[in-house]
Scaffold this active site. Sequence first.
Site, PDB file in Angstrom:
ATOM      1  CG  HIS A 298      -1.364   1.260   1.535  1.00 47.23           C
ATOM      2  ND1 HIS A 298      -2.632   1.929   0.725  1.00 47.23           N
ATOM      3  CD2 HIS A 298      -1.162   2.441   2.226  1.00 47.23           C
ATOM      4  CE1 HIS A 298      -3.037   3.121   0.857  1.00 47.23           C
ATOM      5  NE2 HIS A 298      -2.303   3.325   2.022  1.00 47.23           N
ATOM      6  CD  GLU A 299       2.658   3.289   4.142  1.00 46.71           C
ATOM      7  OE1 GLU A 299       2.765   4.170   3.401  1.00 46.71           O
ATOM      8  OE2 GLU A 299       1.571   3.016   4.908  1.00 46.71           O
ATOM      9  CB  THR A 300       5.706   0.812  -2.479  1.00 48.85           C
ATOM     10  OG1 THR A 300       5.242  -0.396  -2.425  1.00 48.85           O
ATOM     11  CG2 THR A 300       6.596   1.339  -1.394  1.00 48.85           C
TER      12      THR A 300
END
EC number: 3.2.1.14
Length: 335
Positions: free
Chosen positions: A150-152
Amino acid sequence: MPPQKENHRTLNKMKTNLFLFLIFSLLLSLSSAEQCGRQAGGALCPNGLCCSEFGWCGNTEPYCKQPGCQSQCTPGGTPPGPTGDLSGIISSSQFDDMLKHRNDAACPARGFYTYNAFITAAKSFPGFGTTGDTATRKKEVAAFFGQTSHETTGGWATAPDGPYSWGYCFKQEQNPASDYCEPSATWPCASGKRYYGRGPMQLSWNYNYGLCGRAIGVDLLNNPDLVANDAVIAFKAAIWFWMTAQPPKPSCHAVIAGQWQPSDADRAAGRLPGYGVITNIINGGLECGRGQDGRVADRIGFYQRYCNIFGVNPGGNLDCYNQRSFVNGLLEAAI
């Protein structure tokens, strides 16, 4: 024997004794310094040992009991995992299937994140993905990649193979709004350096770079770009965050490994064991307790897809829609 020689010999003996005393005192002070956790800059214990609430390493109940234990906590005090080698939990083909489009031409991080870099980095954290039975170990790896994907992510609703096949498309924050430098005597910002989100967990702020660098043995305060230029360091930074408790937050590892037991205050806040608490740990101040939230749903989507690849049940309590956020801990990861 002439008196002056006797006096000279006595003086030398006194100097020798004083020197030995100082050396002994130094060794004693070094041996009494805290070894891990918040008392030692977020350092992890070697060989998968538990870090007690007071910053000491061991593998018996006083070190490993919850609440209290800060990292690598194991019920009964058995050190988790013998080697930290995750090749038996996640194969190279599974890694490629999970992060199917990470090397797409449209992804700025193409060619950066590799299976070998992940396996190498994980070996520095013996408890990661090696605690509990095989299903628990696979769930931890799925949860780690679910959150970091999700972060990337570079995915979108109608993306080829679905939005949850596009994790690890980025390796650093795009167009950062600030230097993420907070004045600190302990972790002073290096001249000309910026501490925006980098790596799988998008590590941000100078104090996080300082704490992480101290724990993994790399000077990240002066070299923050290493988290975006060295894939092993990038994974180490992300796993370090995952394994490190942020009182009053438990570590992400403790939650997914079933080691965290919620307090009465946690239960009253809706924080129960499950993937949702991990989202709360990482970015609860912005995403949790707000009802339905697309960011939370995105984290869940990645996790469920990866659990399916591993053939494990993701469990319950996946969201944090109705959880109150933890108060701010020592670390902040997400942007």
